[in-house]
Motif scaffolding. Structure first.
Motif, PDB file in Angstrom:
ATOM      1  N   PRO A   1      64.721  20.219  96.145  1.00 49.65           N
ATOM      2  CA  PRO A   1      66.143  19.947  96.355  1.00 49.65           C
ATOM      3  C   PRO A   1      66.993  20.360  95.165  1.00 49.65           C
ATOM      4  O   PRO A   1      66.525  20.406  94.020  1.00 49.65           O
ATOM      5  CB  PRO A   1      66.180  18.428  96.573  1.00 49.65           C
ATOM      6  N   SER A   2      68.267  20.654  95.431  1.00 51.55           N
ATOM      7  CA  SER A   2      69.198  21.053  94.377  1.00 51.55           C
ATOM      8  C   SER A   2      69.269  19.997  93.293  1.00 51.55           C
ATOM      9  O   SER A   2      69.336  18.800  93.561  1.00 51.55           O
ATOM     10  CB  SER A   2      70.584  21.276  94.972  1.00 51.55           C
ATOM     11  N   GLY A   3      69.227  20.448  92.037  1.00 49.66           N
ATOM     12  CA  GLY A   3      69.265  19.525  90.909  1.00 49.66           C
ATOM     13  C   GLY A   3      67.910  19.054  90.458  1.00 49.66           C
ATOM     14  O   GLY A   3      67.794  18.388  89.427  1.00 49.66           O
TER      15      GLY A   3
ATOM     16  N   ILE B   1      69.317  28.716 101.429  1.00 47.48           N
ATOM     17  CA  ILE B   1      70.368  27.956 102.096  1.00 47.48           C
ATOM     18  C   ILE B   1      70.265  26.460 101.806  1.00 47.48           C
ATOM     19  O   ILE B   1      71.255  25.797 101.501  1.00 47.48           O
ATOM     20  CB  ILE B   1      70.333  28.211 103.614  1.00 47.48           C
ATOM     21  N   THR B   2      69.060  25.903 101.881  1.00 53.20           N
ATOM     22  CA  THR B   2      68.878  24.465 101.678  1.00 53.20           C
ATOM     23  C   THR B   2      68.869  24.095 100.196  1.00 53.20           C
ATOM     24  O   THR B   2      69.574  23.170  99.772  1.00 53.20           O
ATOM     25  CB  THR B   2      67.579  23.981 102.344  1.00 53.20           C
ATOM     26  N   ALA B   3      68.083  24.775  99.399  1.00 52.54           N
ATOM     27  CA  ALA B   3      67.968  24.439  97.975  1.00 52.54           C
ATOM     28  C   ALA B   3      69.087  25.042  97.143  1.00 52.54           C
ATOM     29  O   ALA B   3      69.435  24.514  96.082  1.00 52.54           O
ATOM     30  CB  ALA B   3      66.616  24.909  97.442  1.00 52.54           C
ATOM     31  N   GLY B   4      69.684  26.153  97.599  1.00 51.89           N
ATOM     32  CA  GLY B   4      70.667  26.848  96.789  1.00 51.89           C
ATOM     33  C   GLY B   4      69.984  27.620  95.666  1.00 51.89           C
ATOM     34  O   GLY B   4      68.772  27.556  95.497  1.00 51.89           O
ATOM     35  N   ILE B   5      70.768  28.348  94.904  1.00 51.09           N
ATOM     36  CA  ILE B   5      70.228  29.082  93.754  1.00 51.09           C
ATOM     37  C   ILE B   5      70.810  28.440  92.510  1.00 51.09           C
ATOM     38  O   ILE B   5      71.980  28.617  92.176  1.00 51.09           O
ATOM     39  CB  ILE B   5      70.562  30.585  93.838  1.00 51.09           C
TER      40      ILE B   5
ATOM     41  N   GLY C   1      72.131  27.101  89.074  1.00 55.76           N
ATOM     42  CA  GLY C   1      72.799  27.745  87.942  1.00 55.76           C
ATOM     43  C   GLY C   1      73.733  28.869  88.340  1.00 55.76           C
ATOM     44  O   GLY C   1      74.231  29.591  87.479  1.00 55.76           O
ATOM     45  N   THR C   2      73.979  29.049  89.629  1.00 54.81           N
ATOM     46  CA  THR C   2      74.860  30.107  90.125  1.00 54.81           C
ATOM     47  C   THR C   2      75.874  29.495  91.093  1.00 54.81           C
ATOM     48  O   THR C   2      75.735  28.336  91.517  1.00 54.81           O
ATOM     49  CB  THR C   2      74.072  31.203  90.856  1.00 54.81           C
ATOM     50  N   PRO C   3      76.901  30.268  91.500  1.00 52.79           N
ATOM     51  CA  PRO C   3      77.852  29.760  92.494  1.00 52.79           C
ATOM     52  C   PRO C   3      77.244  29.537  93.877  1.00 52.79           C
ATOM     53  O   PRO C   3      77.904  28.949  94.738  1.00 52.79           O
ATOM     54  CB  PRO C   3      78.924  30.863  92.544  1.00 52.79           C
ATOM     55  N   MET C   4      75.988  29.982  94.109  1.00 53.49           N
ATOM     56  CA  MET C   4      75.343  29.777  95.397  1.00 53.49           C
ATOM     57  C   MET C   4      74.842  28.342  95.487  1.00 53.49           C
ATOM     58  O   MET C   4      73.785  27.987  94.972  1.00 53.49           O
ATOM     59  CB  MET C   4      74.180  30.760  95.591  1.00 53.49           C
ATOM     60  N   ALA C   5      75.632  27.503  96.161  1.00 53.49           N
ATOM     61  CA  ALA C   5      75.325  26.068  96.224  1.00 53.49           C
ATOM     62  C   ALA C   5      74.356  25.747  97.355  1.00 53.49           C
ATOM     63  O   ALA C   5      74.126  26.556  98.259  1.00 53.49           O
ATOM     64  CB  ALA C   5      76.624  25.275  96.423  1.00 53.49           C
ATOM     65  N   SER C   6      73.799  24.560  97.297  1.00 55.65           N
ATOM     66  CA  SER C   6      72.928  24.063  98.359  1.00 55.65           C
ATOM     67  C   SER C   6      73.773  23.641  99.564  1.00 55.65           C
ATOM     68  O   SER C   6      74.847  23.056  99.418  1.00 55.65           O
ATOM     69  CB  SER C   6      72.135  22.862  97.845  1.00 55.65           C
ATOM     70  N   TYR C   7      73.266  23.940 100.755  1.00 56.34           N
ATOM     71  CA  TYR C   7      73.932  23.528 101.993  1.00 56.34           C
ATOM     72  C   TYR C   7      73.165  22.413 102.703  1.00 56.34           C
ATOM     73  O   TYR C   7      73.372  22.174 103.883  1.00 56.34           O
ATOM     74  CB  TYR C   7      74.096  24.736 102.925  1.00 56.34           C
TER      75      TYR C   7
END
Length: 478
Positions: free
Chosen positions: A67-69, A201-205, A207-213
């Motif tokens: 998960p993101s973070g 899409i779920t985890a995001g990338i 450290g970049t503007p590509m956020a988790s959805y």
């Protein structure tokens, strides 16, 4: 007792052999040049790479299945080492043993130990739903509603306006650009359906503007979006030769249906680093080539992604393209020098510039010896749509000009391509180049090719009936 201690030593010897100190040695020998000896992403090769190498001291890893973070799993880091980061200077490291990779992972985690105190579990996913037109259309609507196009562009080529804002940077303060979703071979987070769904899409990338959805889109919506992105991906076709078929009329439009019916060849291209100014940070990485010919002329179309078009009216150079051919078809294997020819073996250059949308012909005998031809026979036209350039070059098969090479049917003819991204300040020797490849004007099939197989089949069938009749009478077979 001694035997027991010897067994214990043998069992645990690999753990000592590949300790954290071994991980440091491997890192210093193979990784620090880019990622820095302090793990800060500031190795001495940083100025020659794009995107910039990853720093580890913040404990932020772009690619992970958690998960993101959350920190990545060991397997996530192992995956990045083994597969590399396509579209960057990070290669897939196959030379290391499994124990060496584990030692590297343990050492990398020492740069930010507090981030790995509570290991995270990978995001659990179910089975991907079966792809349908309705599901892809749903994903397309979500792509628009979630405003993915603001970064990735309407066609997913990474040409969205947000990507050109000055603040579009990563956590390390480095300039980055949105991914070209149509090039699956350059998606560092993976291009498979499950990778798109979970890792991007779920985890995001991170450290970049590509956020988790994960919190913004429901599970079925994320699958639909993944299916739509998958539908945008091109199939890369690599090889050494392009087959060109004969047609009745050479197309003048880049949208002519005939281009969709012809063969194509993808050429990997990279920065020119042999002559000054050397180019280490190119933005264009692939060019697709198609071609057809008629009784009298040849037509070749180049396609490449340029995320920001430039006509040279903003103080920067114009976008441009060169096609290069030997001035004479080589009789043997020896060809002119692959970049701009040489003094003994000249090359012919077809040049197109976006600022003029027309073609000029040149003769080159090396980068410093380039002259414009007196006679100009090449024509060019182009389009630019949603990040994609298409340029058509057309020329008579034989011009009668002594400086021009004739295109002969059935011959393998060397060619190469050079492209220039004006926004990236590319001009002159600063551009992206390909190696030598070949195109071949395929001889049209004679009508005998179509008639002989059925004629032979009927003859064999008739002969079989005759033999059966004769043998039947002789042996009284009914």
């Amino acid at each position: 007792m001694r035997i027991f201690m010897a067994i214990i030593l043998i069992l645990f010897l690999p753990l000592y052999a590949f300790s954290e100190d071994e991980g440091k040695k491997l890192y210093d020998d193979w990784c620090a040049q880019c990622h820095g000896y302090k793990g800060d992403g500031k190795g001495y090769s940083t100025d020659f790479t794009f995107p910039k190498p990853r720093g580890f001291v913040k404990g932020i890893y772009k690619f992970h299945s958690t998960p993101s973070g959350s920190p990545p799993t060991d397997n996530d880091i192992i995956r990045s080492i083994r597969k590399g980061n396509p579209g960057s200077s990070m290669p897939p490291w196959k030379r290391f043993s499994d124990n060496e990779v584990k030692a590297l992972v343990n050492y990398l985690k020492r740069f930010s130990p507090e981030n790995f105190e509570s290991p995270a579990e990978p995001i659990k996913i179910g089975k991907a739903p079966r792809v349908t037109d309705e599901l892809i259309q749903k994903g397309k609507r979500l792509f628009e509603e979630a405003k993915c196009w603001e970064c990735h562009g309407k066609s997913g080529r990474g040409d969205g306006e947000k990507g050109w804002q000055e603040k579009f940077k990563d956590e390390w303060g480095d300039r980055i650009y949105p991914a070209n979703l149509t090039y699956p071979w350059e998606l560092g987070n993976g291009s498979d359906m499950e990778d798109l769904y979970r890792r991007t899409i779920t985890a995001g990338i991170e450290g970049t503007p590509m956020a988790s959805y994960q919190d913004d889109l429901k599970d079925d919506e994320r699958w639909a979006l993944a299916h739509f992105i998958k539908s945008l991906q091109l199939k890369r076709k690599l090889g050494i030769a392009l087959r060109m078929v004969k047609v009745d009329s050479a197309p003048s439009s880049t949208n002519d249906p005939i281009w969709g019916e012809t063969d194509y060849l993808d050429l990997p291209i990279g920065g020119q680093i042999l002559f000054n100014p050397r180019h280490f940070t190119p933005t264009i990485t692939n060019v697709r080539v198609r071609g057809v010919y008629t009784d009298s002329e040849i037509a070749i179309m180049l396609e490449w992604v340029d995320k920001k078009p430039n006509k040279g009216d903003d103080g920067m150079p114009s976008d441009a393209a060169h096609m290069q051919f030997p001035s004479k078809i080589p009789e043997g294997a020896e060809k002119p020098y692959f970049y701009m020819g040489d003094r003994r073996r000249a090359v012919t250059l077809w040049q197109w510039k976006a600022s003029e949308d027309s073609a000029r012909e040149y003769i080159a005998k090396g980068p410093e010896v380039v002259t414009e031809q007196e006679r100009q026979d090449v024509k060019a036209t182009s389009t630019y749509t949603d990040g994609l350039y298409r340029v058509i070059f057309k020329r008579p098969l034989n011009t009668g000009d002594r400086e021009d090479m004739g295109f002969e049917v059935g011959r393998f003819i060397p060619f190469s391509v050079t492209l220039y991204d004006g926004w990236n300040k590319e001009e002159g020797n600063k551009g992206v180049i390909s190696a030598w490849y070949y195109l071949m004007l395929e001889p049209p099939m004679h009508i005998k090719v179509y008639l002989l197989p059925p004629i032979v089949s009927l003859a064999v069938y008739g002969l079989g009936l005759v033999l059966r009749r004769k043998l039947g009478k002789k042996y009284k077979i009914k």
